[in-house]
Structures are given as C-alpha cells and as structure tokens.
Design an enzyme around this catalytic site. Structure first.
Site, mmCIF file in Angstrom:
data_model
loop_
_atom_site.group_PDB
_atom_site.id
_atom_site.type_symbol
_atom_site.label_atom_id
_atom_site.label_comp_id
_atom_site.label_asym_id
_atom_site.label_seq_id
_atom_site.Cartn_x
_atom_site.Cartn_y
_atom_site.Cartn_z
ATOM 1 N N HIS A 99 0.865 -1.174 0.000
ATOM 2 C CA HIS A 99 0.000 0.000 0.000
ATOM 3 C C HIS A 99 0.910 1.235 0.000
ATOM 4 C CE1 HIS A 99 -3.818 1.964 0.952
ATOM 5 N NE2 HIS A 99 -3.153 2.716 1.799
ATOM 6 N N ASP A 133 0.708 4.993 0.144
ATOM 7 C CA ASP A 133 -0.125 6.186 0.296
ATOM 8 C C ASP A 133 0.430 7.259 -0.634
ATOM 9 O OD1 ASP A 133 -2.101 5.352 2.090
ATOM 10 O OD2 ASP A 133 -0.737 5.538 3.777
ATOM 11 N N ASP A 183 -7.975 1.015 2.445
ATOM 12 C CA ASP A 183 -7.719 1.967 3.524
ATOM 13 C C ASP A 183 -8.389 3.298 3.242
ATOM 14 O OD1 ASP A 183 -6.509 3.227 5.698
ATOM 15 O OD2 ASP A 183 -4.740 3.786 4.542
ATOM 16 N N HIS A 228 -6.963 9.262 -0.145
ATOM 17 C CA HIS A 228 -7.593 9.062 1.169
ATOM 18 C C HIS A 228 -6.834 9.601 2.376
ATOM 19 C CE1 HIS A 228 -5.400 5.095 0.770
ATOM 20 N NE2 HIS A 228 -5.028 5.437 1.982
HETATM 21 ZN ZN LIG Z 1 -3.556 4.457 3.081
#
Ligand SMILES: [Zn+2]
Length: 1121
Positions: free
Chosen positions: A283, A285, A395, A609
């Site tokens: 993941h 971000d 997420d 997000h």
């Molecule tokens: Zn995230």
C-alpha cells in the site's frame, strides 16, 4: 521391536513452558548465545565494500531536489569519500552513493551472493547504466541478492540513491523532524549460508506453531518437540548439523518448502481446498507523512523490488492499484514500466482497483467519484487492455451508500476493503457479503479477516485469516494481503519463505493451520466465492452506507482543502459545460481537452484518502496541494472565460445592461440571486450600473465601492437584472427598544438577541416557528436559540487530525457574548453583524442576512437566512460548530446529501450503532423534516455535521496538531444558510443546495448565441431529476487522450449525466433542440461512456426518461459531422 524389561535410567517429561521459552535462543542474533546457535552460520563470509563515494543533491530554490538518474551528469560530480558511520541528512535531502564492487572469484560458484546495505533510510540501488534494481529500507530490507547478470569477478559500479526519510517519512508528531540524520550502518558483500537461512525460516514457523497452536492438539506439542530436537542436534562447530536440523523440520513441513512445488500438494487431495489466498501488495499512500514528490520515488523503489521477487519466486502474485502511480512510473522510469508489463503477462504483477487513486469516498462529489474511475479505467485499458472488475480500497475512512451503484456503472462488481475493522465502537459483522447501495445496486465485498493489508505473512496472519472470518458458514475462504505497506515496500523474500512453510505445515498436519495458497489471483478468489455461494445469492447483505466508526474529524480537518475541493468540482462542472457548448457551436473553438483532462487528474489526485481528509503532514498541503488546486481554479477560470468569449459570438458589442447577461451554469431557472459588483473587479459593469436604478450601493469591508444587484432567469432563459421596483417582499432590519434585532422580508422574520443568537425564526406564510425555545443540556441556561456557536474540547485518544471522540460532545463552551450591529438595511438585503470572541487569539464575525424577494411564488419558496462568516482561528484541540435547535421534535431520521442522493441516519442514540454516528459526512445540505414541514442547513464548503433530536449542528473548524501542527491556523471564510420549508425534504432543498454553491458568474456577455445554446438541452418532468453534468464524449477525436480509443470518425458527442435526487421512481423528458444540435444518434451508456442501446427520439427530438429511485444515468448525444 522389543520392550526393555529394566528401566535403569528414568526419563523426565519436559516442562513445556521452559522448553518453549528456550526455543527463542536458537535464532536470536543479538543474544548472548548467538555464537553458539544458528546465527553463527547465517553468513559464510562477509566483507565491507571499500571506497564509497557520496554526493548530496543540492537544493533548488531552497527546496529538496530529487533528480532522476537520467538527468544527472555523474562525470561532473565532486564525490565525497564516506564509509560506515557516515550520517546522511538532514531530513528529506537526497544523496547518491557510488559503489565499486568486486566479488571474490571463489564466491561465484555459490548459489546466492548478497549486497547488504543499511543506511537506516529508504534507498534504491541502480546498475551503472541507471537501471533500478531493488530498494533498501533500513532495518526492514537490507539484503540485495545480486542477479546473475552482475555476478562477475570484474570490478563494477553500482549507484545507490539515498532518500533521507524512513518508510514513514520523518516522524509526524506535530510536524516532521527537519533535522533527522540517517546513519550508514554497513555496506557489505555477503556470501550467505543458505541452508542456515532456510533452517531459520523452518524453525520460525515451527516455533510459532509450538507457541500459537491451541493446547489439546498434537500439532502443538509435536512442533515443540521437533524444535527441541533441532536445537539438540545443532553443533556450532559443525555445519552439517544444520542439514540434520532441516531433515528434522521436514517431518512437519514436508520436503517441498524450498520451492513453489509445496503449493501443488494438499493435505486432503480429495478436497484440494484453499482456505487462505495469499496476495502480495504494498500500500503506497500517494501522500501522507511524505509529499507526492517522495511518493514518485517510493513507487519505483517498491515495484522494482517486487519485480525482482517475482523473478525469484515463480508462484508470487503481486497487485498494485492507483493508475496515477502507474502514470508516474511510466513517466519517470519507463524501463521499469516495461518490466511491469512483462510481469503482467505472466500474471505476477497485476494492476487492480479501477480508480485514479485510492480515493476518499465521503467528500468527493458524485461526478468526482465517477471521474476517479473514468480516469483510472481508461488509463488501465490503454496500458494493459482490460478494465478492473474490483474496486480496491483497503484503507479509506468510510464508504458512501452510492459506491455500489457507481462501481456497477463503471464496470465493477467486486469490492475490497479492510478499514472497517478499525471501528472503535461496534464490530462489523461480516467478511464476505453483498453490499447493497442507495439504488439497490450491489457489489460483492470481501474484507480480509486478518484485519490488515500489511500482514507480515506470519504464522498468526495465516491463522487469523480463518479464525477472524466473520461468516465462515457461508464461504470458508479469505484473502491474506501481505507485504510492508502504507509507506510502500511490499513483501520480502522472507514472507514468501514463511508462506511456503505455513503451507508445508498444513500439508503435513491437517486442518489446524489453514491451507494458505500463493499463486492464485484476487479474481480467482472472488470467482470461487461466487461459485460456492450460488453467484452471491446465498451470501448475507449489508444495506446502505458502511460508516467507519473512526476518523470522524476528517470531514472537517484542513478546511482549505475542503473548500478548494468543492470549488474545484464546481469550476470543472462549469468549464465542461461552456467548453462543450462552445465546441459544438463554433468551428473556431478548439475543445481544450488535454487541459481539462489534466485538471481532472489533479483534482482526483487530491481526493486521495489522506489528502482531502486532511490527514497529511503540512508539507503536502503548503508545498504541493494548495498551490496545485489554486492553479487549478485559476486555469479553469481562464478556460471558462475563453469559452464564454466564443459563446458571446464576437458580435459587435454596444454594451448596455439590456443586451448583457450573466452566466448560469445550472439547468434550471434561478431567481432572486444577489450579486455584488465591485468597482475594482468589474469596473465596466460597475460603470454601467452607475446610471441605473436597479442596484443598491453598498460598501464592502475593504471600503471598495460595491453595488448589489438582484438577478433572475428571464423567460428567454438568460439571467437578467431585476428592477428594484419588482421587489415585492423587501428586506428590512430594525433594532427594538429591548435591544433585539428583527430581520424580515414579510415572509420570514428572524429575531436576534442582543448577543447575536437567533431566538425566533418565524415562517409568516405557514404560521410556523422554527427555532425551539426550550433550554436543554446542549443549549445551557443563557439565551437559547439558533446560530449558536459552540466550541468543543477536542482531545481524541489518538490521531488528532483524524479523530474526534464521543466524550467531546459533553465538554463545550457556548459563545454567548456576541456584539451585534446593523450592517446593511436595504430592500435587496438586510443584515446584521455578530462578533464573537472565541479566545484571546481567535474570533468569529458573521453577517446574518435576509434578502428581498420578487413576487412569483416559486421564487418565494427560496427564502432563507444566510450566514457569511470570517474566522480568525488560532486554537489548540478545539472544535468549532454552529447549532440550531429546531421545532422538528420527533423525526427519527435525518437526511444528509451524499453523492447523487441522500443518506438517512437516525436522530437518536438507541444503540451503540447510532451512538457511533455522532459525527457524519454530508455534502451541500442536511435536513430535518417531519410531516408537512422541515428545516435544511446548506453550506458552501463544509462536510461534517450531525442531527440529533431536534438539534442540527454544522461542523466548522478543528485545530488538530498532528501530523500538521499548523492545520487550520489562520483566517477562514465560509457560508451556510438555514432554510425552513413547507413539506418534507424536497426538490427545493436539493436545488437550493446547488444554487447556494454554483453561483451566478459575474461574467457579462452578449446573450443571443448563448440563449439558443443554453436552451438546446433541457430536462423537464419530475423536478427531482437533476441534469447534473454536461460534457464532451471522452472518445471523440478531439477529446480522447489515449491511443486505444482512437477513432477515424470526426463526429462530436455530448454526454449528459442525470440522476434521481430524492429516492423515488420518476419520469422526465429530455428535450433536445434539433435546430441547434445536429443530432445523429442518442445512446444510453455506462459511466465509462461505452455505448449501450441506442435510444430513439420522437419527432420533436424528445426522449422520455424513467429513472428508479436514486438512479444515475448517462446519455450520449452523437452529432452529425
Ligand atoms: Zn492508506
């Protein structure tokens, strides 16, 4: 076999806990016995790499520069000699290190040779030609298995790009530490002893089995016994003892754990059941505790590493989401991008997700959510030739009730998330289920039972993938998402080795450990779920919003990005409308397709997000996001002006007020809209107004002369000035002898106390009081009423940018000492100014106004009290809200606008499920209605709020201190309104929400061309049908950005988005003016604009529409060439 008659030497039964505790000694590299145990053998040989050279990349314009290898001239660099102990820094800086590597000839025959680099930071090794090979992350990933191509005894050069940040940036407690340094702990060449490493992995899993299997199962004790035997047979002076240990391990792990062949065996050959599908992911971000600029490097670091692991482990399947990240990789590292595509063809590197970024789903509007997929799916199709069937969103901070429908209309029927396991009140009850959205659309959802998307692929993760599955009775299968994540990274070799051993253990021992499988895809998993659940028919269903009981502060934190997001969405709506009309009406005008496309990419990027929720470090906002969105607004304004210029037809302009019109971007009539025309900003218009009686001169705060005018849509569809004489219900303000203020327009009357609280709002027409007078626990004992500001203590348990907690609701201060003065008293608008001190550093000033109205009844329906606030805000852990106690006493549900519709939520606190929703997200309005009457609160840039009992609260500002201790400090402006209405929540609130946000543009232009165009596409019938968006077709030759959609046709098309806004089946008529639009065909399409059935217009060029409740439909009007 014979049994001895005599027992001369009795045995003892091992004491389990002592024997189990001892197991840790065997692999403990740092312990006092490490030389006597397995760590002694990990390395066969190790030698330092001498003569390291380093170069710190100089800043550009005072900011960290991160040049690409291809842009650096290494021959001109003035290298500095460094060695272990050197400190790279400070935070965020970028270094390049040059290594001359000579592998000893004697090593070359060995299976594996490694380079061990630990700079305590993120880093990436390149070969001498600039090809990235693998990432390092201090502590987590130090070893680089040198590929065969580079295994030569000749000296060769490598480069390591050192980033002065860790996996999670540079700390974020307030703001990142600007003075962090990263120590080079070692830079070595290593000849590993692979059998010792493998025994380490064997022993790790068997040791976990001994510790973690439940009592009462032979597998637990046999694992412990094997481990003990391995330790007993081990001899630190005899490498052969390692081989003996591995032999012992085979008793429980089998003999296949050194290869992917372990996954071909099953404990029960008849069932061949896979309990857990292991899927690698990292993941990343897109911004969080690091800026976008660093994310671009995280991508190449993480994915290069995964490509390498895919080489070494044939069974390995890795998935990556967010097409924005693919685009960056393609741009900056095309050679790695090519390798990604190669591994895609072997099913090892799979793009997934369908969206542009893994976006927030609470805050972006409906069109934005569609654009996430329009951008993502089309990019992916162009690059990889397929549309994703899975919305991959592990997420994000809550899930709008419209996601199922939006997924379905962009070709997606499967959904993956995990975040709901973070709920801090109620446990979400399902793992695999159907999720039914607002309109009845559903998607097949799976939430990985291990409750993480960054599993370490430990024994326990495999166990939890089954043990924590909420509905094993339905489908006893779960996904295990393993790999370092959030900051990227992804799986390590070790994780793959552990999963092989977990599977080996399952193959040998049976069902106590689930059968984990590596080598299947996410699609394989969902296919199996469908196959075993009667295509989902047998699965339980969750209906409506999936509310995350956590991170409720993210609807409010970083108010500026919320404001820019709302404004950006509006600008792009207006831009696409005018550019579309201009491009189909004028041969001279070239549709600015690339520019519009790029603006959407930027806007969608900022919906990531952590970005729009306000949970990034300050650097992200101040250095990247705010400049990007300000530029977006600026560019969009300029493009709108260009298009309006074309639409005004370039006709000779004798500009008089008669032949000029204002621009209304909404497809319905507008009335009583007030515009302020300032001398500084619109000098021409100001001059024209000077000689007119249709306006009122007011002074703005800056003392710059401003004129106030009222405008309405005229019968021929354009927006014109209203005459002051037409104002039938003039606004007025007066101060009573008792010190109260009365604002009125003879239709509604607001009474405001001498301290600025609205003690009464009376609907004169409907003879109805709107403000509740009763004093309650929330209103306190003072003056009770509306527009009451309330400052809550806001000290959450953790993550202050994200969270606000339930207990805060009980600790607050009312601002009840307002100073009031009359600001304007004229028939167009009368207003008072209320000034409230918040603290010594902070205050709020609010203009409360009522406007004068024309006589027409439909226009009179839009009659509201408007609040325009300026806040100077320098608080610490405070949450500012405004509240309205209403006389709607017994509505059990309140309405909150969401994307293309309305989400209902309870107004009570009956159970913990309702208590959890003490703060919720909404868009342009919230509404509390009972039979026959209701009250809406509108806003122009706010997203948080809540309605409980008869009390409506709009959330205004927070003051979280982490990860950005400057978040929301400074000045803010925003507007909201209180709109009482006859009847239940209805079309008026929906349209007023639009009107309140999509302001009449003060652009003046010649009306004749635009009049015809603006009436070329109209929607009639049920007024709850909203024509929300008009744009050009993505595939048109002059719009399309992708090779795969190229067409030879020169036809242009117009795409229309229409939705049902209130939740009832409705009919309408779409009227197209064939004199203006030369229509060839009309298609119904999905939201990716793929043509479905052709629809026939009647001979008046009309199309009858029928929409189900909350339907979103898309039509494409193809024009003749
Ligand atoms: Zn995230």
């Amino acid at each position: 076999m014979s049994y001895d008659r005599y027992n001369y030497q009795p045995n003892f039964k091992p004491v389990d806990h002592l024997f189990d505790d001892r197991l840790r000694q065997f692999t403990n590299g740092g312990g006092e016995f490490s030389d006597l145990n397995l760590p002694k053998f990990y390395d066969a040989e190790r030698k330092g790499i001498p003569n390291l050279k380093s170069w710190r990349v100089p800043d550009v314009d005072g900011k960290t520069a991160r040049p690409l290898f291809r842009d650096i001239d290494f021959s001109t660099i003035d290298w500095e000699n460094i060695g272990p102990g050197y400190n790279f820094g400070p935070s965020w800086k970028s270094f390049w290190v040059k290594l001359e590597v000579e592998i000893p000839e004697s090593w070359l025959t060995h299976e594996i040779i490694e380079l061990d680099w630990d700079s305590s930071s993120e880093a990436l090794i390149y070969d001498q030609n600039g090809l990235p090979l693998q990432a390092f992350t201090g502590g987590e990933r130090n070893l680089f298995r040198i590929p065969h191509k580079y295994r030569t005894a000749d000296s060769q050069t490598f480069y390591i790009e050192v980033a002065c940040n860790g996996m999670f940036g540079n700390g974020a407690d307030g703001h990142p530490d600007p003075n962090r340094y990263f120590r080079l702990n070692h830079a070595d060449l290593v000849l590993p002893n692979m059998e010792a490493r493998r025994l380490y992995w064997d022993f790790w899993i068997l040791g976990d089995a001994a510790r973690e299997f439940p009592g009462g199962h032979w597998e637990k004790y046999q694992s412990a016994d094997i481990c003990t035997k391995i330790m007993d047979v081990f001899d630190p002076n005899d490498l052969e003892s390692v081989t003996k240990g591995r032999k012992l391990a085979q008793k429980l792990l089998g003999d296949k754990v050194d290869s992917e062949a372990v996954f071909d065996e099953f404990n029960n050959d008849k069932l061949k059941r896979i309990d857990v599908y292991g899927i690698g992911n990292c993941h990343i971000d897109t911004a969080w505790e690091w800026p976008f600029a660093e994310t671009k490097r995280k991508i190449v670091r993480s994915w290069t590493t995964q490509l390498k692991i895919a080489e070494e482990y044939p069974e390995y399947v890795f998935v990556a989401s967010q097409m924005q990240q693919f685009k960056w990789l393609k741009l900056y590292h095309p050679e790695i991008y090519t390798k990604v595509k190669e591994k895609y063809t072997t099913n090892q590197f799979l793009p997934i997700g369908g969206s542009w970024v893994e976006n927030d789903t609470n805050l972006p509007n409906g069109e934005s959510l569609i654009r996430q997929f329009l951008l993502g799916q089309r990019f992916q199709f162009n690059e990889f030739g397929f549309y994703s069937n899975i919305f991959w969103l592990p997420d994000t901070f809550g899930y709008s009730s419209q996601i199922p429908q939006i997924c379905q209309i962009v070709g997606i029927s499967r959904f993956l998330t995990q975040k709901l396991s973070w709920n801090n009140i109620n446990q979400f009850p399902l793992s695999t289920f159907n999720w039914k959205g607002l309109d009845g659309s559903q998607v097949l959802v799976h939430m990985p039972p291990a409750n993480t998307y960054t599993a370490g692929a430990h024994f326990g993760d495999v166990i939890r993938s089954q043990q924590q599955h909420k509905n094993l009775r339905d489908i006893p299968t779960g996904l295990l998402l393993f790999g370092h994540g959030d900051g990227g990274g992804g799986p390590t070799e070790e994780m793959l080795e552990k999963l092989r051993r977990c599977r080996g253990l399952a193959n040998q021992t049976g069902s106590l450990i689930p059968t984990v499988h590596v080598g299947k895809t996410v699609d394989d998993f969902y296919d199996e779920v469908l196959e075993k659940s009667n295509n989902g028919l047998d699965l339980p269903t969750w209906v409506g919003e999936m509310y995350l009981e956590y991170h409720r502060g993210t609807y409010t934190t970083q108010a500026r990005i919320k404001r820019y997001m709302r404004f950006g969405e509006i600008r792009l709506h207006d831009l696409e409308l005018v550019a579309t009309l201009a491009s189909v009406s004028s041969g001279k005008y070239k549709y600015p397709s690339k520019k519009i496309h790029d603006l959407w990419e930027d806007l969608c990027l900022c919906q990531f997000h952590d970005v729009v929720p306000g949970s990034c470090i300050g650097m992200v906002y101040y250095d990247e996001v705010y400049p990007m969105l300000e530029e977006l607004l600026h560019k969009a304004d300029k493009l709108i002006e260009d298009a309006l210029e074309v639409l005004s037809g370039g006709e000779a302009k004798t500009e008089t007020l008669d032949n000029l019109t204002f621009f209304n971007s909404l497809p319905w009539k507008r009335s009583n809209e007030l515009l302020e025309i300032s001398q500084a900003e619109q000098p021409k218009l100001y001059q024209l107004l000077n000689n007119e009686s249709s306006n009122i001169t007011v002074k703005s705060a800056s003392e710059d002369d401003t004129k106030l005018v009222s405008v309405s849509t005229s019968n021929d569809g354009v927006v014109k000035l209203n005459s002051l004489d037409d104002i039938k219900y003039p606004a007025s303000v007066k101060k009573t002898s008792s010190g109260q203020y009365i604002l009125s327009n003879d239709l509604i009357k607001a009474t405001i106390s001498s301290t600025g609280i609205i003690t009464s709002l009376y609907d004169i027409v409907n003879e109805r009081e709107i403000i509740a007078p009763e004093s309650t626990k929330q209103t306190g004992d003072g003056v009770v009423g509306g527009n009451q500001y309330i400052v809550f203590d806001d000290e959450p348990l953790n993550y202050s940018a994200w969270d606000t907690e339930l207990y805060s609701l009980n600790k607050f201060k009312l601002l009840s000492e307002g100073e009031v003065s009359i600001l304007s008293d004229n028939k167009l608008k009368s207003s008072i100014l209320v000034k409230n001190k918040i603290s010594d550093q902070s205050y709020i000033e609010t203009e409360i106004s009522i406007q004068g109205l024309l006589s027409n009844t439909e226009e009179v329906d839009f009659n509201f009290v408007k609040f325009k606030s300026f806040v100077r805000w320098h608080e610490k852990y405070k949450f500012l809200k405004v509240q309205f106690p209403t006389t709607i006493y017994s509505a059990s549900q309140a309405n909150y606008e969401t994307q293309f519709g309305v989400t209902q939520r309870p107004t009570h606190w009956n159970t913990t499920w309702e208590i959890a929703k003490f703060e919720v997200a909404h868009h342009k309005f919230m509404d509390l209605s009972e039979f026959g009457y209701g009250v809406s609160v509108l806003n122009n840039s706010k997203y948080g709020g809540a309605i409980h009992g008869n009390l409506i609260r709009l959330s205004l500002l927070r003051s979280a201190k982490s990860p950005d201790d400057q978040a929301d400090m400074g000045d803010h402006t925003f507007e909201y309104a209180l709109y009482p209405h006859k009847g239940y929540l209805g079309v008026d609130t929906v349209k007023l929400g639009w009107n309140f946000n999509y302001r009449i543009e003060k652009h003046l232009f010649n009306s004749s061309t635009f009049t015809a165009l603006s009436k070329a596409i109209t929607l009639e019938g049920s007024s709850n049908l909203i024509l929300s968006h008009i744009k050009r077709g993505e595939n048109d030759y002059d719009v399309n950005q992708y090779d795969c959609y190229k067409t030879t046709s020169k036809q242009k098309s117009i795409v229309l988005r229409i939705y049902e806004s209130l939740g009832g089946a409705s009919a309408g008529v779409l009227k197209l003016d064939s004199k203006v639009l030369n229509i060839d065909k009309v298609y119904k399409t999905n939201a990716l604009e793929e043509e479905g059935e052709e629809v026939k217009l009647n001979d008046k060029s009309e199309l009858a529409l029928k929409l189900k409740a909350f339907d979103i439909v898309t039509y494409k009007i193809v024009l003749k060439e």
